[in-house]
Design a protein around this motif. Sequence first.
Motif, short mmCIF file in Angstrom:
data_model
loop_
_atom_site.label_atom_id
_atom_site.label_comp_id
_atom_site.label_asym_id
_atom_site.label_seq_id
_atom_site.Cartn_x
_atom_site.Cartn_y
_atom_site.Cartn_z
N SER A 36 0.73 -1.17 0.10
CA SER A 36 -0.08 0.06 -0.08
C SER A 36 0.79 1.27 0.09
O SER A 36 0.43 2.24 0.21
N SER A 37 2.31 1.08 -0.18
CA SER A 37 2.97 2.34 -0.21
C SER A 37 3.48 2.78 -1.65
O SER A 37 2.76 2.23 -2.67
N GLY A 38 4.18 3.56 -1.64
CA GLY A 38 4.65 4.32 -3.20
C GLY A 38 5.29 3.15 -3.92
O GLY A 38 5.26 3.25 -5.22
N ASN A 39 5.77 2.07 -3.44
CA ASN A 39 6.34 0.83 -4.23
C ASN A 39 5.44 -0.25 -4.30
O ASN A 39 5.85 -1.09 -4.75
N GLN A 40 4.09 0.05 -4.44
CA GLN A 40 3.17 -1.01 -4.57
C GLN A 40 3.16 -1.78 -5.80
O GLN A 40 3.37 -3.00 -5.57
N LYS A 41 3.38 -1.15 -6.88
CA LYS A 41 3.47 -2.04 -8.23
C LYS A 41 4.66 -3.01 -8.08
O LYS A 41 4.58 -4.17 -8.25
N ASN A 42 5.83 -2.43 -7.79
CA ASN A 42 7.18 -3.41 -7.81
C ASN A 42 6.98 -4.36 -6.50
O ASN A 42 7.53 -5.48 -6.61
N CYS A 43 6.42 -4.13 -5.42
CA CYS A 43 6.33 -5.08 -4.54
C CYS A 43 5.55 -6.25 -4.57
O CYS A 43 5.54 -7.19 -4.40
N ILE A 44 4.21 -5.80 -5.14
CA ILE A 44 3.27 -6.88 -5.49
C ILE A 44 3.89 -7.74 -6.73
O ILE A 44 3.63 -9.19 -7.04
N LYS A 45 4.71 -7.28 -7.68
CA LYS A 45 5.23 -8.01 -8.68
C LYS A 45 6.12 -8.89 -8.27
O LYS A 45 6.49 -9.96 -8.61
N MET A 46 7.11 -8.29 -7.21
CA MET A 46 8.18 -9.10 -6.56
C MET A 46 7.34 -10.37 -6.05
O MET A 46 8.00 -11.39 -5.93
N ALA B 239 -3.08 1.62 -14.50
CA ALA B 239 -2.37 1.88 -15.63
C ALA B 239 -0.73 1.57 -15.25
O ALA B 239 -0.05 1.10 -16.15
N GLU B 240 -0.43 1.56 -13.78
CA GLU B 240 1.12 1.38 -13.38
C GLU B 240 1.40 -0.26 -13.78
O GLU B 240 2.53 -0.55 -13.67
N PHE B 241 0.34 -1.15 -13.86
CA PHE B 241 0.59 -2.58 -14.36
C PHE B 241 0.58 -2.72 -15.61
O PHE B 241 0.53 -3.96 -16.01
N SER B 242 0.43 -1.96 -16.60
CA SER B 242 0.42 -1.84 -17.99
C SER B 242 1.31 -2.82 -18.69
O SER B 242 0.89 -3.40 -19.70
N ASP B 243 2.72 -3.05 -18.02
CA ASP B 243 3.43 -3.66 -18.67
C ASP B 243 3.44 -5.29 -18.48
O ASP B 243 4.21 -5.89 -19.07
N THR B 244 2.30 -5.65 -17.72
CA THR B 244 2.17 -7.19 -17.50
C THR B 244 0.84 -7.64 -18.32
O THR B 244 0.13 -8.52 -18.10
N VAL B 245 0.04 -6.84 -19.02
CA VAL B 245 -1.07 -7.15 -19.69
C VAL B 245 -1.05 -8.41 -20.80
O VAL B 245 -2.17 -8.70 -21.02
N ASN B 246 0.05 -8.77 -20.72
CA ASN B 246 0.16 -9.80 -21.92
C ASN B 246 -0.07 -11.00 -21.05
O ASN B 246 -0.03 -12.32 -21.58
N LEU C 228 4.66 -11.72 -6.03
CA LEU C 228 3.72 -12.72 -7.04
C LEU C 228 4.69 -13.42 -8.23
O LEU C 228 4.57 -14.68 -8.58
N PHE C 229 5.56 -12.69 -8.68
CA PHE C 229 6.42 -13.22 -9.83
C PHE C 229 7.80 -13.91 -9.48
O PHE C 229 8.32 -14.60 -10.00
N GLU C 230 8.20 -13.27 -8.00
CA GLU C 230 9.67 -14.10 -7.54
C GLU C 230 9.66 -14.76 -6.43
O GLU C 230 10.23 -15.98 -6.17
N VAL C 231 8.76 -14.34 -5.48
CA VAL C 231 8.89 -14.87 -4.10
C VAL C 231 7.65 -16.11 -4.17
O VAL C 231 8.13 -17.09 -3.74
N VAL C 232 6.66 -15.82 -4.87
CA VAL C 232 5.61 -16.93 -4.86
C VAL C 232 5.94 -18.26 -5.43
O VAL C 232 5.78 -19.28 -4.83
N PRO C 233 6.62 -17.97 -6.48
CA PRO C 233 7.47 -19.42 -7.15
C PRO C 233 8.42 -20.01 -6.29
O PRO C 233 8.30 -21.41 -6.14
#
Length: 636
Positions: free
Chosen positions: A169-179, A222-229, A181-186
């Motif tokens: 919920s901070s200013g790093n929301q995008k990168n924290c969520i991506k880290m 919009a900040e997650f637009s690079d993962t819409v694939n 889900l894409f790096e720690v959850v695996p």
Amino acid sequence: MSLKTKIENDENYFIKKAKLAEETDPFTAKAWILTAKSLSPNNFDVQFEVYKQEKAAKNYAEAAKCFSYIMLTFQNQPPELLRREIIQLTTALRAPETEKNPKKEEDFYVEMFQHISLEVQNRILLSLKRDSDNSLDYCQFVLLLMKKFPQMLNVNLPHLLEALVQNTSSGNQKNCIKMLLFEVVPIIIQKPPSDLSASLVHRILTLGLEFYTSQIFLLLPAEFSDTVNLTPPICWSRIFEIVDVCGRILKWEPFLPYNSSWSKDVYWQKLYHIVSLSSTRPSENKQILFYGTCLFIVSLHDYINSMKQKVDDNEIRYILIETMREENEPPIKPPYREPNIITNPRCDKEVAILFRTAVQCWQLLQSNEILQIDFKQLLLSLPCSPYVNQFLVDLAFYLGQPEESQTLMNDSTLGTSNLEKNLRYLSLTLHQPTFQVPAFELMMKVLADLPSQTDKYVKNITSNVAGRNMVFLPLTKRPILQYCIKILVKTLKAKLENETQHYRDSNSILGSMLVLIQLNYPSEIKTAEFIFERIRSKQSFSFPDFSTYIICPDFLEEFMYLYTNESSKIQLELSPQTATALTRRIGTRGSDRGIKDEFKQLIRKQMARSNEEIEPLILHFITQERNTLMQLIFDK
């Protein structure tokens, strides 16, 4: 001189002597500093000098011991020298492997770090977290360490997860969520930790649902637009993977993996089995909340998308509405049981299963107050409100809640067209004891607002199943017209079957039915047989509008047969011009050849029109004969 001052002077003296001897006599230097260490074990400068000597000598294990002692002894207020050393250590650990060089100081730090205990490693991380202004930087570093040193996984993974979840919920929301889900959850999937708190696991589940449903329902910020694939099947697979691993951590009963080829009823049966095994009430069992929510949203997504289909570059929408049985039955009274759903190609039985699964999950998650509150809160965090709102309209119809249905349809946010509203309102009237004038007016509005897109007639629009019936109807011209005509024909037929004092109108009812069932003949062959059997039993039939509206070849041939059959005594009045003559002469087996010719000419004329488009003809009949139809149906 005080004792404290004397000790400090001695310590400084030993350190100075050790430094002077470093370049010429390392052994003497070490002796001096060990003497200082034994005399002043809690002096930072002495301990740090010991560490520096071991570091200079590349003694990784001894240097690790010295550094560990310093970290444990001076952890509350680490001196600046120690802070700088921690920074150098963490910088070296961040460096890519390709940049490592045995001659570089960075290599020493990496080697030494591997000799440091997990407890001290953790203290180093906590020190970094405390002194860092960037929580994302700390998380990235911990993740890097876990990848480089797998032995740190069990100790540091909970701290990393806590840090990532807290910072979503901070200013790093995008990168924290991506880290996360894409790096720690695996990493978690490969080796699930056993000591995570239930609240943390629930939060990870919720974040996974929020992110991937944002992708699926195309409401991504919009900040997650690079993962819409990320395609929906991939997103659903990842959601179910997160559900599975979190379930293993919390020791839940295993659910099922995502497989797009499996019927959603398979998932519902599994969920129902889990509910039956639950030792606690559903309100106290979070696995029911999360399993049920996941199954609900995947069924909801597939159901709503199945209600919009591309056909020949055109989008066809379907709606779920009430329909009728093939045969007459007493009006259905509330409370309504769940109806039978009629399906057709393109909107087949699997769509009905998707809807029913969503309904069953919804009812399960609303089954008690606590579960209802938790589900509502979870659902509000997911970006699927437009889908849910559309589903709720169908749910209200399905459960037989007409007032709720109308309230929901009047919600401007749904953007429901007047055609859809009137068609749904019309369907709600089917359970009334008789067909009322307001229902007829609704039908007129529907027919006046038919879409231009034609599509095909639907195969199944009524059912022989007793009770309530519903159908997925395409919002295209022919199916809607077919639906309305079916209601009219069934209403007229019921009127005819119940006719007693108004037998004089039976010819008009039979004629109107003949006109209407031409729309989708021969699917209405049973009704046609009923009409001609009535004509035979009456021994007469008068329909002056015959030449205007009857063009179906089978009907024309049947009338020709009735006329030419030597055993027939039926009197036919099929046009204004020949009505009197036909009434007088047909009963004499056609002895007047002129009358025969007139009748045959009428049939040939009608047969020549058999290729005309039937929809405009039917609509013209309803429009022109509106008052007549109302008089026949409502005795007005």
